[in-house]
Scaffold this motif. Structure first.
Motif, PDB file in Angstrom:
ATOM      1  N   PRO A   1       0.940  -1.098   0.019  1.00  0.00           N
ATOM      2  CA  PRO A   1       0.068   0.037   0.153  1.00  0.00           C
ATOM      3  C   PRO A   1       0.814   1.310  -0.013  1.00  0.00           C
ATOM      4  CG  PRO A   1      -0.755  -1.586   1.610  1.00  0.00           C
ATOM      5  CD  PRO A   1       0.549  -1.991   1.097  1.00  0.00           C
ATOM      6  N   ARG A   2       0.418   2.285  -0.579  1.00  0.00           N
ATOM      7  CA  ARG A   2       1.006   3.564  -0.823  1.00  0.00           C
ATOM      8  C   ARG A   2       1.363   3.994   0.528  1.00  0.00           C
ATOM      9  NH1 ARG A   2       2.561   6.520  -5.247  1.00  0.00           N
ATOM     10  NH2 ARG A   2       1.983   5.889  -6.963  1.00  0.00           N
ATOM     11  N   GLY A   3       2.327   4.531   0.903  1.00  0.00           N
ATOM     12  CA  GLY A   3       2.630   5.107   2.183  1.00  0.00           C
ATOM     13  C   GLY A   3       3.269   4.365   3.164  1.00  0.00           C
ATOM     14  N   THR A   4       3.327   2.942   2.745  1.00  0.00           N
ATOM     15  CA  THR A   4       3.917   2.123   3.757  1.00  0.00           C
ATOM     16  C   THR A   4       5.140   2.413   4.267  1.00  0.00           C
ATOM     17  OG1 THR A   4       2.580   0.294   2.914  1.00  0.00           O
ATOM     18  CG2 THR A   4       4.462  -0.363   4.242  1.00  0.00           C
ATOM     19  N   HIS A   5       5.875   2.515   3.382  1.00  0.00           N
ATOM     20  CA  HIS A   5       7.598   2.875   3.697  1.00  0.00           C
ATOM     21  C   HIS A   5       7.600   4.552   3.866  1.00  0.00           C
ATOM     22  CE1 HIS A   5       7.532  -1.021   1.671  1.00  0.00           C
ATOM     23  NE2 HIS A   5       8.364  -1.312   2.843  1.00  0.00           N
ATOM     24  N   HIS A   6       8.717   4.971   4.711  1.00  0.00           N
ATOM     25  CA  HIS A   6       9.291   6.327   4.806  1.00  0.00           C
ATOM     26  C   HIS A   6      10.621   6.306   4.660  1.00  0.00           C
ATOM     27  CE1 HIS A   6       5.081   7.787   5.840  1.00  0.00           C
ATOM     28  NE2 HIS A   6       5.077   6.635   6.589  1.00  0.00           N
ATOM     29  N   TRP A   7      11.229   5.965   3.699  1.00  0.00           N
ATOM     30  CA  TRP A   7      12.523   6.069   3.089  1.00  0.00           C
ATOM     31  C   TRP A   7      13.399   6.748   4.160  1.00  0.00           C
ATOM     32  CZ3 TRP A   7      16.870   8.738   1.339  1.00  0.00           C
ATOM     33  CH2 TRP A   7      17.957   8.109   0.820  1.00  0.00           C
ATOM     34  N   GLU A   8      13.290   7.967   4.577  1.00  0.00           N
ATOM     35  CA  GLU A   8      14.195   8.825   5.449  1.00  0.00           C
ATOM     36  C   GLU A   8      14.255   8.065   6.869  1.00  0.00           C
ATOM     37  OE1 GLU A   8      10.223   9.890   5.141  1.00  0.00           O
ATOM     38  OE2 GLU A   8      11.584  10.236   3.582  1.00  0.00           O
TER      39      GLU A   8
END
Length: 100
Positions: free
Chosen positions: A43-50
């Motif tokens: 799902p979109r927004g699952t990961h926050h790369w920072e």
């Protein structure tokens, strides 16, 4: 640091902690966010790369919390093998740590 401290506090003396997390690399940003989230595998927004953490950063947090850190192993993906343990830490990795 707070999350690691809470985990360590819940661990028995000489306890073993096993952590798995995405690495903060260009490869993880491209594959886990740009590819997997865009095509709907995740799902979109699952990961926050920072918020991803490098193995070196995690090792420092663990050592500062009184843990002895093992050698990280990569969790790589290959169309022929799927997810598998690897020396390649670019996407995800798994690390063990023992409470001193």
């Amino acid at each position: 640091a707070g999350f690691i401290a809470a985990l360590v506090a819940a661990l028995a003396d000489d306890g073993l902690m096993i952590l798995s997390t995405p690495n903060r690399t260009p490869q993880s940003k491209w594959l886990m966010i740009e590819a997997a989230e865009r095509i709907g595998m995740v799902p979109r927004g699952t990961h926050h790369w920072e918020d991803f953490i490098t193995p070196a950063e995690l090792a420092i947090l663990l050592e500062d919390a009184g843990m002895q850190v093992g050698q990280p192993m990569g969790i790589a993906w290959n169309p022929m093998k799927g997810l598998h343990l690897s020396d390649d830490l670019a996407l995800n990795y798994i690390v063990t740590a023992t409470k001193r």
